[in-house]
Every structure is written in C-alpha cells, then in structure tokens.
Write an enzyme that holds these catalytic residues in place. Structure first.
Site, PDB file in Angstrom:
ATOM      1  N   ASN A  62    -177.086  32.767  11.661  1.00 44.72           N
ATOM      2  CA  ASN A  62    -176.244  32.517  10.860  1.00 44.72           C
ATOM      3  C   ASN A  62    -175.314  33.684  10.907  1.00 44.72           C
ATOM      4  OD1 ASN A  62    -177.747  30.717   9.934  1.00 44.72           O
ATOM      5  ND2 ASN A  62    -178.159  31.482   7.704  1.00 44.72           N
ATOM      6  N   GLY A  63    -173.918  33.306  10.759  1.00 39.82           N
ATOM      7  CA  GLY A  63    -172.977  34.510  10.617  1.00 39.82           C
ATOM      8  C   GLY A  63    -171.916  34.167  11.777  1.00 39.82           C
ATOM      9  N   LYS A  96    -162.448  20.381  -8.745  1.00 37.28           N
ATOM     10  CA  LYS A  96    -163.648  19.685  -8.707  1.00 37.28           C
ATOM     11  C   LYS A  96    -163.319  18.298  -8.297  1.00 37.28           C
ATOM     12  CE  LYS A  96    -166.018  21.856  -9.050  1.00 37.28           C
ATOM     13  NZ  LYS A  96    -166.639  22.918  -8.957  1.00 37.28           N
ATOM     14  N   HIS A 112    -139.293  21.606 -11.507  1.00 41.11           N
ATOM     15  CA  HIS A 112    -138.585  22.516 -10.613  1.00 41.11           C
ATOM     16  C   HIS A 112    -138.956  21.903  -9.219  1.00 41.11           C
ATOM     17  CE1 HIS A 112    -137.085  25.317 -13.324  1.00 41.11           C
ATOM     18  NE2 HIS A 112    -138.343  25.056 -13.892  1.00 41.11           N
TER      19      HIS A 112
HETATM   20  C1  F6R Z   1    -166.350  24.983  -5.765  1.00 41.29           C
HETATM   21  C2  F6R Z   1    -167.164  25.936  -5.331  1.00 41.29           C
HETATM   22  C3  F6R Z   1    -166.911  26.879  -4.593  1.00 41.29           C
HETATM   23  C4  F6R Z   1    -167.399  28.272  -5.149  1.00 41.29           C
HETATM   24  C5  F6R Z   1    -166.871  29.532  -3.786  1.00 41.29           C
HETATM   25  C6  F6R Z   1    -167.591  30.769  -4.409  1.00 41.29           C
HETATM   26  O1  F6R Z   1    -167.169  23.884  -6.570  1.00 41.29           O
HETATM   27  O2  F6R Z   1    -168.402  25.764  -5.503  1.00 41.29           O
HETATM   28  O3  F6R Z   1    -165.433  27.117  -4.709  1.00 41.29           O
HETATM   29  O4  F6R Z   1    -167.264  28.566  -6.303  1.00 41.29           O
HETATM   30  O5  F6R Z   1    -167.221  29.225  -2.870  1.00 41.29           O
HETATM   31  O6  F6R Z   1    -169.005  30.742  -4.152  1.00 41.29           O
HETATM   32  P1  F6R Z   1    -169.784  31.832  -4.897  1.00 41.29           P
HETATM   33  O7  F6R Z   1    -169.599  31.623  -6.474  1.00 41.29           O
HETATM   34  O8  F6R Z   1    -171.198  31.598  -4.518  1.00 41.29           O
HETATM   35  O9  F6R Z   1    -169.228  33.206  -4.429  1.00 41.29           O
END
Ligand code: F6R
Length: 588
Positions: free
Chosen positions: A99-100, A469, A488
């Site tokens: 991963n990474g 969302k 605008h």
């Molecule tokens: C949208 C969503 C992402 C996370 C973002 C941050 O529904 O889930 O936009 O909010 O990737 O993730 P965290 O909160 O894990 O740092």
C-alpha cells in the site's frame, strides 16, 4: 484505498485471506489477489473487479497446501487496474503486497532496466519486489533494511521470501498492524481485515520490521528489538452489520442519533473537557473532502459567534503553502480515518513548526490521533460506506460545541446550547424518519444531469456537503454555489426544470437567499427548499425543526444525505462503493 491482509498459522490461509479482503472492500479498490506459500512454491491468484470474482477464481483453482499467505485489494495508482498490475507481485525469491506510493519508482525502474531487469507490470510495487530480490542475501531483515533506505515515499509492505516460512512486514506513512491470534498471527492495513479472528494487535511504527511466525513475533528497528504494547480493539464484527438496511450508507445515516448522543455525552456533562480555544488568535482548519466541509461549518460558527479568525484549507493545498504561523495559532485537523495522507502531512508540518495541533478524529489508534498534540474523538464506530455520513455529522457536532464553548467563555453568547443539545438526537431521529418525503424529492430529480445547491454563509457550507454527497454516490453532476454569486455567470445554466436546492436556515440572511431563489425560479428552475421555517410558493419543500444556530446544520445535512442516498438507489448505483473512490485516502 488499497488493503493488506496476511496470515501465518496452523490453518490453510485461504479462508482468512478471502474474509479479510471482503472486510477491506469498503476502502475502495479495483482488483485483488492472494499469494499462498509452502516450502516448495508460491501460488498467486489475481483478478480484476470484485473480491467475489477473485473468490470464484480461487474456488475453481487447485490450491497448494499452505499455512502462510498474503493478500491485497488494489486501488490503481501506477498503472491501470489490470490483472498484471494487481498484487501480489513476485520477483525471484520475493513476493509482496504494497500500500502507498514509491515516489522514486520511475528513477529506480530506469536504473534497474539499465541493469537488464525486465518488468512485467507498470507498478511501483514491482520495483520494490525487484530490489528486495536483488539485495536478498538470505537474511530478510538486513535485506528489508537495505531496501527501505533506497525507496522514497509511502509504503506498508507484506513480504514473503521463498526459503523462509515467515511473514515479514514493514511500513512508512501508510498504516499496518500486526494481529495476534492463538496459534496464528496476521498483518493488516486495518483492524477490519482481521476482526473475525482476533481483537489483539500491535501498531507497527515507521521503519519497524515485523518478523512473524505462527506463535511468535519479533519487531526490530535499526537492528534493535523493540518492545511493543498489545492493544485490544472494541470493534466487534464487520459482517451482518447492515441490520436489515439495503446499504451501509443508509444504516450509518440512521445511526446518527445514537452516535451523536454517545459523542456528546461527556461534553454536555462537562463542557470544559473540550480544549480551550480562547487562547488562540488564529485557527487553521485543515482536512479533505467532507471533513473539510465540516470544517467550513466550524469556521462559520467560530467567526460568527466566537469572534475567532479561522482559515479553512484543503490539506493537499495547505501542505505545500508557505503558511505563516504565530505562537497563538492552532491547527485543527479533521479526519474520520486519521490516515488521510494529505491531512497527516499538514499536521506534521504544523508539528514541526511547534504549533499546537488538535485532531478531531474517529479512529483512536490512527496516525493523526497519535501524532497531534490534542485530540477530541468522535464515537462514530466503524464507518463502512465510502461516503461519510455519521462521521461528518459528529465532526460538525464537535465543532459546534467547540464554537459554543469558545463564544460562551468569551462571554459573547448567553444562550444554553447544552440543554438544547441534549434533545438533539430525538429531533434528528424525527428528521431521519421522514424517508418518504426524501424519496419523493429523489424521484423528481434522479433523471437530471446537473443540480445546484445554493445558500449563504453557513447554508452555503451545508450546500457544499449536500452537493458532494449527491454527486459522489449518484454520479449526477452537481455544484454548490453561494446564492448571491449565481448571477455573476452561473445563472446562464438555469433553464426549465433545472433542479436547485436552496438551503435557508440562517434568519439573518434568509430574505437575501429568497431573492436569489426568485431569480432562478423566474428562469424555470425546479426549486427545492430545505429550511427551518415554512417558505411557501416553491416546487418542493422540507422543513426541519428549528434549533439554535450552533446545532441547526445537524438537522439539515442528514436530509441531504438521505436524498443523495435515495437518488443513487433510483439510479442503481453502487452506493456503498462508488466507482473510483476509496474510503481512506492514504496516498497523495
Ligand atoms: C466524502 C468522503 C471524503 C472524506 C475525505 C477525508 O463522502 O468521505 O471526502 O471525507 O476523504 O477522509 P478522512 O475523514 O478519513 O480524513
């Protein structure tokens, strides 16, 4: 994003690995694979698509006898989501999952090609496997140490050497845990992968190398043995968890009243358990995606009611800016997972400058929780749907209490938000119970191609989350706009039947927003009002209970979450795992 599970023990690894991959599906991926090993050989099976496709392939294969294996779900970064690029990658004596992102992979690849190496895949992972194989001298730990000095970037690695019946692992900037069973042990990118088998684990720290046998584990760093604390998770199980709902997303939205009550409880009993923000002259809120939009709500409340200067910034931008701090700056990091690469980098930048960092975070063992100077935990429990819902609501909830406490401590407000907050879960449940109303709105918009969300000030902050969302789960293009800014340029897009959601909850600015709604209505827009008071004369309307301004967003955003859910359902979308998305974004 990518997921890792590894097993060594008395059993055949197949069941554990497949179960682990299924539990990791929520992170988002586009291909998957497993490697099984015994003394003579390593068997690798990979597949593009879902873990069930891999499972079918595994079930149709003659598996070797084995008691050690590694497996992976891949979210493509270097190279397309093909079977060749899927992990595990085997080069000579070495098989790995990763991963990474290896940042100097291209450079290293060139060097290796000049030495005569032929690569099969486009991945940075194959470069690491090639290096491990090249430097392998019969001593795995020495070899791993040598290679991690050469590669730059982020990695969590599960490693098998053909001639060792041992599982190896190491990490940098990408999480990895070592799970402890009875006569078996595990590695995993998060606890979800192994939760059906053990609740005991160790966190692997940066640069540590784990040497894992069925009944013992050695952790070394820079040649020295490291004593590790054994942690116990309180997460129970990831499966059968939809509780009768069709999707995790709706189940998690419906959990909001309960997790809100749990998160709020200690603070409503004693607000002073929250950090004191009055001592800071300036606050930077840094996060990504929805967490950043939660930050925009927090900044709106802190500025409006607590007279505090707040900048909100996307972490991927913040980390590369020349940020000017003073000794009265606080940096607030918001993250559900606590493992978002850009947010971690922003936090480390502030930490290095000696600035106070406050994490609002869900996963208590995460990097952000461990490395920030102060923490406030939200009690969302596991969030499986890729699109955040309950964690976002709790992030907003904590920011609302922080803004209220700051305003109260500065003697700028005299209302009793605490008492009203006690009744909030009940009101929220009432809002969530109106599913038919949200379905009706969803039916009126699900075939549209473009949708606007408009609002002013805090209502604009709510609009941004509503728009994100909707687009991420339904694939309908949508944009959030400051209501006053539409004319605008953007208003030229409005024509007959174009849906416009107008969020109108802020009394002080309500009339102004209504004027903007009139502007789109007169151009034929289908206007959907979400407000806390009846506003007559438009196509569709949802009125949520009115509550003080600190808590109002918590009764509005869930309406937009449920409408997004219903729209995505009507469009037959893969709601819990929207295409191209990952739950925990552990790469830049
Ligand atoms: C949208 C969503 C992402 C996370 C973002 C941050 O529904 O889930 O936009 O909010 O990737 O993730 P965290 O909160 O894990 O740092």
């Amino acid at each position: 994003m990518c997921g890792i599970i590894g097993y060594i023990g008395k059993n055949h690894p197949k069941e554990v690995l497949v179960k682990g991959l299924k539990n990791l599906e929520y992170r988002g991926y586009d291909s998957a694979g497993i490697a099984l090993k015994n003394k003579e050989e390593v068997q690798i099976i990979k597949s593009v698509g879902k873990v069930v496709d891999l499972e079918t392939k595994i079930n149709n294969s003659k598996l070797i006898d084995s008691n050690i294996g590694i497996a992976h779900t891949r979210w493509a970064t270097h190279g397309k989501p093909t079977e060749v690029n899927a992990h595990p990658h085997q080069v000579g004596n070495v098989t790995i999952v990763h991963n990474g992102i290896i940042e100097n992979a291209l450079e290293l690849r060139e060097e290796l090609i000049n030495e005569g190496v032929k690569f099969n895949s486009d991945t940075d992972t194959e470069v690491v496997a090639t290096l491990l194989n090249k430097y392998y001298d019969g001593n795995p730990i020495n070899t791993i140490e040598k290679v991690i000095r050469i590669v730059k970037g982020s990695y969590a690695l599960g490693i098998l050497f053909n001639d060792k019946d041992v599982l190896y692992a190491t990490r940098k900037d990408s999480p990895l845990i070592v799970g402890i069973g009875d006569d078996d042990n595990f590695i995993a990118s998060d606890i979800a992968a192994i939760i059906n088998y053990t609740n005991k684990y160790m966190l692997l720290e940066e640069g540590e190398i784990a040497e894992i046998y069925s009944n013992s584990i050695n952790i070394v760093k820079d040649g020295n043995e490291v004593e590790k604390e054994i942690l116990i998770t309180n997460i129970s199980s990831m499966d059968n968890d939809k509780c009768g709902y069709d999707h995790y997303m709706v189940k998690e939205i419906m959990e909001e009243p309960v997790v809100l009550e749990k998160t709020f409880k200690p603070y409503l009993d004693n607000l002073d358990l929250l950090p004191d923000l009055t001592k800071y002259e300036e606050i930077h809120i840094v996060a990504c995606g929805s967490a950043m939009y939660a930050g925009v709500i927090g900044s709106s409340l802190l500025e409006e009611y607590a007279n505090t200067r707040v900048y909100v910034e996307v972490a991927s931008e913040y980390r590369y800016k020349n940020i000017i701090y003073n000794n009265k700056t606080l940096v607030i990091l918001i993250s559900q997972s606590g493992e978002t690469a850009d947010t971690i980098a922003a936090m480390r930048m502030a930490n290095e400058k000696g600035v106070d960092t406050l994490a609002i975070v869900n996963v208590k063992t995460s990097t952000i929780a461990r490395e920030s100077s102060m923490q406030v935990f939200i009690e969302a429990g596991p969030e499986i749907a890729v699109a955040t819902t309950k964690a976002y609501i709790l992030q907003v909830g904590i920011l609302s209490l922080l803004a209220y406490k700051t305003a109260y401590d500065k003697k700028l407000v005299d209302i009793d938000v605490v008492e009203e907050a006690r009744g909030l879960p009940r009101l929220l449940k009432e809002v969530l119970d109106r599913r038919d109303d949200y379905l009706k709105i969803a039916k009126s918009i699900y075939e549209k191609e473009d949708i606007f969300f408009i609002g002013r000030k805090i209502d604009y902050a709510i609009s941004m989350e509503g728009s994100l969302k909707l687009k991420e789960v339904s694939y309908i293009h949508s944009e959030a706009y400051q209501a006053g800014e539409l004319k605008h340029g953007t208003i030229s897009l409005i024509n007959d039947g174009y849906p416009v959601f107008a969020i109108i909850t802020d009394d002080k600015i309500k009339d102004k927003t209504i004027s903007n709604v009139e502007e789109v209505k007169s151009r034929g827009a289908l206007v959907i009002i979400i407000s806390n008071e009846e506003i007559k004369g438009y196509d569709l309307e949802i009125v949520v209970p009115k509550i003080n301004s600190f808590l109002q967003p918590i009764l509005v955003v869930p309406v937009l979450q449920l409408i997004a859910y219903e729209v995505a359902k009507l469009r037959n979308c893969d709601i819990d795992k929207p295409k191209n998305l990952a739950k925990s974004v552990t790469v830049e």
